[in-house]
Design an enzyme around this catalytic site. Structure first.
Site, PDB file in Angstrom:
ATOM      1  N   HIS A  58     -42.519 -56.656 -74.417  1.00 55.45           N
ATOM      2  CA  HIS A  58     -43.529 -56.813 -73.367  1.00 55.45           C
ATOM      3  C   HIS A  58     -44.830 -57.126 -73.679  1.00 55.45           C
ATOM      4  CE1 HIS A  58     -40.679 -53.929 -70.799  1.00 55.45           C
ATOM      5  NE2 HIS A  58     -40.209 -55.218 -70.944  1.00 55.45           N
ATOM      6  N   GLU A 109     -28.206 -69.589 -72.724  1.00 54.20           N
ATOM      7  CA  GLU A 109     -28.889 -68.393 -73.359  1.00 54.20           C
ATOM      8  C   GLU A 109     -27.803 -67.782 -74.444  1.00 54.20           C
ATOM      9  OE1 GLU A 109     -31.230 -66.069 -70.078  1.00 54.20           O
ATOM     10  OE2 GLU A 109     -29.570 -67.155 -69.259  1.00 54.20           O
ATOM     11  N   ASP A 166     -33.314 -65.179 -75.013  1.00 57.99           N
ATOM     12  CA  ASP A 166     -32.065 -64.683 -74.949  1.00 57.99           C
ATOM     13  C   ASP A 166     -31.199 -65.240 -75.906  1.00 57.99           C
ATOM     14  OD1 ASP A 166     -31.849 -62.333 -73.495  1.00 57.99           O
ATOM     15  OD2 ASP A 166     -31.833 -63.374 -71.582  1.00 57.99           O
ATOM     16  N   CYS A 176     -37.122 -73.169 -71.314  1.00 56.48           N
ATOM     17  CA  CYS A 176     -38.267 -72.294 -70.523  1.00 56.48           C
ATOM     18  C   CYS A 176     -38.542 -70.875 -71.108  1.00 56.48           C
ATOM     19  CB  CYS A 176     -37.703 -71.986 -69.134  1.00 56.48           C
ATOM     20  SG  CYS A 176     -35.867 -71.176 -68.883  1.00 56.48           S
TER      21      CYS A 176
END
Length: 570
Positions: A197, A432, A457, A504
């Site tokens: 995060h 992913e 991922d 992305c």
């Protein structure tokens, strides 16, 4: 640079620490440390009746949830999503019940909160790497709630008027949301990885960071340091030459920020530069950065925190607010709801899972249990179609967590029944997992119109390393040749099928890696708006052939670090 914590005699007291860099800037400044968390509350009988202690504990947890939501509302974007998810954890009825059991037994509110969160921490730590990655969030919530209940200050950011380098064990999302970008030169943490995060939010805010730098907690307040995000190093008491290099790097970054226009290589190969967003509040920054549209419109924010599925009309209103903000020709790629894993939703029914990262998440969640959740996805697709009517922007839709051709075809069929433009190539998938990368050929040979690679991922699943677990942060590196080879396989499949492939994930925001991605066949890059200028500049300095040569050398390397070095040399 020496290994983390190893001494280098380039100057008196000079020490360097190695971590994982986030961004490309290099800055120098004095250290300022986060204040310490409050001590563990004593285990002694409560002075008041159990009912009062339970009420005090409930009020403390509610105050933390409100604090998190207020921080999210002020920050918007990715931060809002992260803090909303934390607030939902704080409001878990099971936690409240466990706290109440302890206050009924005579514990103080603060002690009951501490013991309950410690119990849940141990439980999550034993459920495998993915759930262990949620421990940091749980610790942050519990620590804040204990402080409120005990009436003592929470761990807080430094109170300084001059710019500084913030050093902490780790940085909670709520703290990141409150950072003053005019004062915080860089972030340095002892824990965390490149897709933690802290790293994601730092990149979104345009603040260089080095995370997972073991040993940095030994740095005292006021120690001059040089933070090199591109190299992933923190140098205490840097030499004059190193500081000059930092100034030169900053000047190069400032030059990059003056460039504008569509992304392209120096010989004219177009590479769309897009942005990642979560809500309409993120759009002004995207437009100001000169993005050519949105490569990842996360739709989870509309669903998180709701006990019921958002109404069709509400979804149309939210999506249209984003679509209408962009001029004609802008591409907006909407990711359908990525439920499951760290985003459980009460109206998307899933079974008990020991490892949700490998369970029914993304598109799987809507095919689960004989398709009983399909109606949620169908409503979303219908809302996207309705919101796109009459807008100037070019709206595309993609599904997350697609494993192969059957899932891709199922999604295309459902999208077509909802009126979306499958035949025109505007319905695609996210790559992913290694399985979808290795079978991208058959997938793109079918009805799937495009592929967008989620490098966060993809790296996690390729390296078998939870992207939220700080202890494995060094493995969560999209520079690893195995990840690059999977991206290359997807790019080659797109080229063979004549269908676009984009990225992305966080990898798109690394200017050097962006050039390698283009060399691997990627033709659109979506990132935080703050990263667009440097990526545009990096592409404009290299031909497509040069990007291809960088990709070849990086993919043939043995390690992530060697891959980066090989690309830089090329």
């Amino acid at each position: 640079m020496p290994d983390m914590g190893a001494a280098d005699h380039g100057g008196p007291g000079r020490t360097a620490y190695r971590g994982v860099g986030v961004g490309t800037a290099a800055v120098a400044g004095p250290v300022a440390r986060m204040s310490e968390a409050p001590p563990e509350p004593p285990d002694r009988p409560a002075a008041g009746p159990p009912g009062e202690e339970r009420a005090k504990a409930r009020a403390a947890v509610a105050a933390v949830a409100a604090y998190l939501r207020a921080g999210g509302a002020a920050a918007g974007g990715d931060t809002a999503d992260v803090l909303e998810a934390q607030a939902m954890v704080a409001e878990d009825p099971a936690l409240e019940e466990a706290i109440g059991t302890r206050t009924a037994a005579g514990k103080t509110a603060a002690r009951a909160i501490h013991e309950t969160f410690a119990e849940y921490r141990e439980l999550l730590s034993g459920l495998g790497d993915y759930m262990a990655g949620r421990v940091a969030d749980l610790d942050d919530i519990g620590t804040r709630a204990v402080a409120v209940a005990a009436g003592v200050p929470m761990a807080a950011l430094p109170e300084r008027e001059d710019p500084y380098v913030l050093v902490a064990k780790d940085l909670a999302p709520a703290d990141t949301a409150l950072l003053d970008r005019n004062l915080v030169l860089a972030l340095v943490t002892a824990e965390g990885g490149p897709t933690s995060h802290t790293a994601i939010l730092a990149r979104a805010m345009g603040i260089p960071a080095v995370v997972g730098a073991t040993g940095v907690l030994a740095l005292a307040d006021g120690t001059p340091v040089l933070v090199d995000a591109a190299d992933g190093t923190v140098v205490a008491r840097p030499t004059h030459a190193e500081q000059e290099a930092a100034v030169a790097r900053a000047a190069a970054a400032a030059k990059a920020a003056t460039l504008s226009g569509p992304g392209r290589t120096s010989d004219g190969e177009p590479v769309k530069l897009l942005a990642n967003i979560g809500t309409a509040a993120d759009v002004p920054a995207v437009l100001a950065a000169g993005a050519e549209g949105v490569g990842l419109f996360r739709t989870e924010f509309l669903y998180l925190g709701s006990a019921e599925e958002p109404a069709f009309e509400d979804q149309v209103r939210v999506y249209r607010a984003v679509f209408e903000a962009f001029p004609e020709g802008s591409r907006i790629v909407v990711r359908t709801l990525d439920a499951g894993a760290d985003k459980p939703l009460p109206f998307v029914r899933l079974g008990q899972e020991p490892n949700p990262a490998l369970g029914e998440r993304g598109l799987r969640a809507f095919r689960a249990f004989d398709g009983r959740n399909e109606a949620v996805l169908r409503t979303q697709l219908l809302a996207i179609r309705e919101a796109s009517r009459g807008v100037a922007a070019d709206v595309w839709v993609m599904a997350p967590m697609v494993d192969g051709t059957p899932e891709a075809e199922w999604f295309c069929e459902l999208a077509e029944t909802c009126g979306l433009d499958v035949a025109g190539g505007r319905v695609g998938i996210m790559v992913e997992t290694p399985s979808s990368a290795l079978t991208a050929g058959p997938i793109l040979a079918g009805r799937t119109g495009f592929a967008s690679i989620g490098t966060n991922d993809l790296t996690q699943y390729t390296m078998a390393a939870d992207r939220m677990l700080g202890a494995l942060g060094t493995l969560q590196d999209a520079w690893h040749p195995a990840v690059l080879q999977l991206i290359g396989a997807t790019g080659a499949a797109g080229e063979a099928a004549g269908k676009p492939v984009g990225v992305c994930g966080e990898a798109a925001a690394d200017p050097l890696l962006a050039c390698v991605l283009v060399g691997l066949g990627v033709r659109s890059l979506s990132m935080a708006p703050s990263a667009i200028a440097e990526v545009r500049d990096a592409l404009a300095a290299r031909t497509l052939a040069r990007c291809g040569a960088m990709a070849v050398r990086a993919s043939a390397a043995a390690t992530a670090r060697e891959a980066r070095e090989a690309a830089a040399e090329e």
